[in-house]
Scaffold this motif. Structure first.
Motif, PDB file in Angstrom:
ATOM      1  N   SER A 273       0.851  -1.186   0.000  1.00  0.00           N
ATOM      2  CA  SER A 273       0.000   0.000   0.000  1.00  0.00           C
ATOM      3  C   SER A 273       0.889   1.239   0.000  1.00  0.00           C
ATOM      4  O   SER A 273       2.017   1.221   0.499  1.00  0.00           O
ATOM      5  CB  SER A 273      -0.932   0.023   1.214  1.00  0.00           C
ATOM      6  N   VAL A 274       0.358   2.327  -0.587  1.00  0.00           N
ATOM      7  CA  VAL A 274       1.108   3.586  -0.668  1.00  0.00           C
ATOM      8  C   VAL A 274       0.181   4.729  -0.305  1.00  0.00           C
ATOM      9  O   VAL A 274      -1.052   4.608  -0.371  1.00  0.00           O
ATOM     10  CB  VAL A 274       1.692   3.815  -2.079  1.00  0.00           C
ATOM     11  N   ASP A 275       0.774   5.880   0.089  1.00  0.00           N
ATOM     12  CA  ASP A 275      -0.030   7.058   0.392  1.00  0.00           C
ATOM     13  C   ASP A 275      -0.191   7.907  -0.862  1.00  0.00           C
ATOM     14  O   ASP A 275       0.231   7.504  -1.960  1.00  0.00           O
ATOM     15  CB  ASP A 275       0.574   7.868   1.555  1.00  0.00           C
ATOM     16  N   SER A 276      -0.791   9.079  -0.709  1.00  0.00           N
ATOM     17  CA  SER A 276      -1.070   9.928  -1.871  1.00  0.00           C
ATOM     18  C   SER A 276       0.194  10.519  -2.486  1.00  0.00           C
ATOM     19  O   SER A 276       0.144  11.087  -3.583  1.00  0.00           O
ATOM     20  CB  SER A 276      -2.016  11.068  -1.476  1.00  0.00           C
ATOM     21  N   GLU A 277       1.332  10.394  -1.788  1.00  0.00           N
ATOM     22  CA  GLU A 277       2.609  10.871  -2.317  1.00  0.00           C
ATOM     23  C   GLU A 277       3.457   9.718  -2.853  1.00  0.00           C
ATOM     24  O   GLU A 277       4.657   9.856  -3.034  1.00  0.00           O
ATOM     25  CB  GLU A 277       3.381  11.627  -1.225  1.00  0.00           C
ATOM     26  N   HIS A 353     -10.468   7.253   4.174  1.00  0.00           N
ATOM     27  CA  HIS A 353     -10.521   7.635   5.599  1.00  0.00           C
ATOM     28  C   HIS A 353     -11.377   8.879   5.707  1.00  0.00           C
ATOM     29  O   HIS A 353     -11.073   9.911   5.109  1.00  0.00           O
ATOM     30  CB  HIS A 353      -9.115   7.916   6.146  1.00  0.00           C
ATOM     31  N   ASP A 354     -12.478   8.760   6.470  1.00  0.00           N
ATOM     32  CA  ASP A 354     -13.433   9.870   6.601  1.00  0.00           C
ATOM     33  C   ASP A 354     -13.871  10.365   5.229  1.00  0.00           C
ATOM     34  O   ASP A 354     -13.916  11.571   4.953  1.00  0.00           O
ATOM     35  CB  ASP A 354     -12.819  11.032   7.395  1.00  0.00           C
ATOM     36  N   ASP A 355     -14.212   9.395   4.358  1.00  0.00           N
ATOM     37  CA  ASP A 355     -14.700   9.689   3.003  1.00  0.00           C
ATOM     38  C   ASP A 355     -13.667  10.380   2.116  1.00  0.00           C
ATOM     39  O   ASP A 355     -14.007  10.928   1.068  1.00  0.00           O
ATOM     40  CB  ASP A 355     -15.969  10.550   3.060  1.00  0.00           C
ATOM     41  N   LYS A 356     -12.419  10.350   2.507  1.00  0.00           N
ATOM     42  CA  LYS A 356     -11.356  10.948   1.712  1.00  0.00           C
ATOM     43  C   LYS A 356     -10.355   9.864   1.334  1.00  0.00           C
ATOM     44  O   LYS A 356      -9.981   9.035   2.162  1.00  0.00           O
ATOM     45  CB  LYS A 356     -10.664  12.061   2.517  1.00  0.00           C
ATOM     46  N   ILE A 357      -9.912   9.875   0.077  1.00  0.00           N
ATOM     47  CA  ILE A 357      -8.937   8.887  -0.379  1.00  0.00           C
ATOM     48  C   ILE A 357      -7.554   9.313   0.081  1.00  0.00           C
ATOM     49  O   ILE A 357      -7.096  10.422  -0.227  1.00  0.00           O
ATOM     50  CB  ILE A 357      -8.965   8.739  -1.911  1.00  0.00           C
ATOM     51  N   ILE A 358      -6.888   8.449   0.848  1.00  0.00           N
ATOM     52  CA  ILE A 358      -5.582   8.793   1.395  1.00  0.00           C
ATOM     53  C   ILE A 358      -4.467   7.901   0.843  1.00  0.00           C
ATOM     54  O   ILE A 358      -3.296   8.136   1.159  1.00  0.00           O
ATOM     55  CB  ILE A 358      -5.587   8.693   2.930  1.00  0.00           C
ATOM     56  N   GLY A 359      -4.821   6.903   0.034  1.00  0.00           N
ATOM     57  CA  GLY A 359      -3.772   6.037  -0.494  1.00  0.00           C
ATOM     58  C   GLY A 359      -4.340   4.956  -1.382  1.00  0.00           C
ATOM     59  O   GLY A 359      -5.513   4.967  -1.762  1.00  0.00           O
ATOM     60  N   VAL A 360      -3.470   4.002  -1.714  1.00  0.00           N
ATOM     61  CA  VAL A 360      -3.823   2.902  -2.609  1.00  0.00           C
ATOM     62  C   VAL A 360      -3.304   1.600  -2.011  1.00  0.00           C
ATOM     63  O   VAL A 360      -2.159   1.528  -1.559  1.00  0.00           O
ATOM     64  CB  VAL A 360      -3.206   3.099  -4.015  1.00  0.00           C
TER      65      VAL A 360
END
Length: 465
Positions: A273-277, A353-360
């Motif tokens: 898994s990775v974050d948005s960066e 997370h809280d309806d926000k995409i934070i990663g893949v």
């Protein structure tokens, strides 16, 4: 005393901050009153002569009975010292009035002398202090965290609040008869005694303590302390933060994570898994091993997933895939893996997370066996098609010929020379049929052999093999 000396004395007395006075009980008039006395009670010397008891009219109504009662003691030869309020020009002032009886040579009471001091500022300070003490006492007693004060020399509890009584189960009387060592497990006492030596008049906070309640239950606690002087003794005030439930929850999370990690690491699929960066959040053992084998890299959490070992086109391709997933798409595609001949199916899902995409989160599944099986099935289908063609086309011709010539056989005259031709023709057709049947049998046998080689019973193998 000569006149000059008297004037000097009067000047000194007039400049004192206290009111100095004397009163003749026989004549019922003031013998002497300095300027401060006049100022304090708001009366001129003439008024004092005309109204010697004017000072009584300034006494606060709530204090008048007390002052009158206590003043009567003078007539019994006692000295009195009173603190009371007076109201002068609409202002309330506190005074300390010290009065003493004066007797003549025959022992008869004839006068009273006194010193009156304005103690308003002192009283206000006392009230402020009293209010402050009340506030701090209230905050101490009703603080939601357990609080206590202990003597650093005797280790005795000096004061405890309501939360400590509730949390630990001891009454206030029981606490005040105990030492702080009595709520510690025996093995922690040496550490406790060592920590007391370093107590200073500054805030301190230490973790990793255990306390014992009255019923024997052990609590995990964090201690905040501050050295103070209490009732003239060197003490320390302690605040207790009960973290028992937090520690238990943390242990449960650690156990759950350990079990989850163990499960993920024993899955043969590639998982990461990775974050948005594009920084790595997590990865299983299989993924780490494959990256090591393919690129000779040791990846850690926080590293970029866009590996420098990839060529620019590959980096661009993977970045595009991550960006699409970060935009909310679920992506599934097949790709080969460097260092392996196999093909993998990659599935990429957004992490919310809280309806926000934070990663893949991505998973790679080895589908080479499935591809090989599909190729084998396609080959078998082709062979089955050939068998069907043999059965439906090649056999149909000889059979139709047989069906056409059998009626020509002269059964009534077996010796008919024409019968011999028919029999020869039948024999030829039978040979053709036999050749076709052999081909069908051979193809069916080869097909069965391939199935036997691929459809073997799975062996029990470790997931790490």
């Amino acid at each position: 005393m000569d006149r000059r000396a008297l004037e000097t004395l009067t000047t000194v007395l007039d400049n004192l901050r206290d009111a100095i006075w004397s009163f003749d009980l026989i004549k019922q008039q003031y013998i002497y009153a300095n300027r401060r006395f006049n100022e304090m009670y708001g009366a001129s010397p003439d008024q004092l002569l005309a109204e010697p008891f004017k000072w009584r009219t300034t006494v606060h109504p709530e204090d008048y009975a007390f002052v009158n009662r206590e003043t009567q003691r003078l007539y019994h030869g006692e000295s009195v010292e009173l603190e009371f309020r007076i109201v002068v020009n609409g202002q309330i002032r506190w005074v300390s009035d010290r009065k003493s009886p004066v007797f003549d040579s025959g022992g008869k009471l004839f006068a009273v002398v006194g010193i009156t001091t304005d103690i308003t500022d002192k009283k206000h300070a006392e009230l402020v202090l009293k209010d402050s003490e009340y506030t701090y006492r209230y905050l101490f007693l009703n603080n939601p965290n357990p609080l206590w004060i202990y003597d650093r020399e005797t280790l005795a509890f000096m004061a405890v609040n309501n939360a400590a009584i509730s949390e630990y189960g001891f009454t206030e009387e029981e606490f005040l008869s105990m030492k702080i060592t009595e709520i510690r497990p025996e093995e922690e006492v040496p550490r406790l005694l060592s920590s007391i030596v370093g107590v200073k008049g500054v805030h301190s906070r230490t973790k990793g303590w255990k306390h014992r309640t009255k019923n024997g239950k052990l609590l995990d606690v964090i201690i905040s302390g501050h050295g103070i002087v209490y009732n003239g003794r060197e003490c320390e005030i302690i605040m207790v933060h009960n973290v028992t439930e937090m520690m238990r929850a943390r242990e449960e999370v650690i156990i759950a994570k350990t079990n989850l990690d163990a499960s993920i690491n024993n899955i043969n699929n590639l998982i990461w898994s990775v974050d948005s960066e594009y920084r790595i959040l997590s990865m299983n053992t299989v993924f780490k091993r494959q990256i090591k084998a393919s690129y000779n890299l040791e990846l850690s959490a926080g590293d970029s997933i866009l590996l420098e070992a990839l060529d620019p086109e590959q980096i661009k391709k993977w970045k595009t895939l991550y960006d699409k997933t970060l935009a909310g798409e679920v992506i599934v595609f097949n790709t080969s893996v460097i260092g392996l001949k196999n093909t993998y199916e990659i599935k990429m899902n957004p992490i919310y997370h809280d309806d926000k995409i934070i990663g893949v989160v991505s998973q790679g599944r080895d589908i080479q066996d499935a591809l090989n099986e599909a190729i084998r099935a396609q080959k078998q289908n082709e062979e089955l098609r050939q068998i069907v063609e043999l059965a439906s086309h090649d056999i149909r011709g000889p059979v139709a010929s047989l069906m056409g010539i059998v009626p020509l056989f002269n059964e009534s005259q077996p010796d008919d020379p024409f019968n011999a031709d028919i029999i020869n023709h039948v024999r030829t057709l039978a040979t053709q049929l036999d050749d076709i049947l052999h081909k069908i049998v051979d193809k069916s046998y080869l097909l069965q052999q391939e199935n036997d080689l691929t459809d073997v019973s799975p062996q029990s193998r470790s997931g790490n093999e």
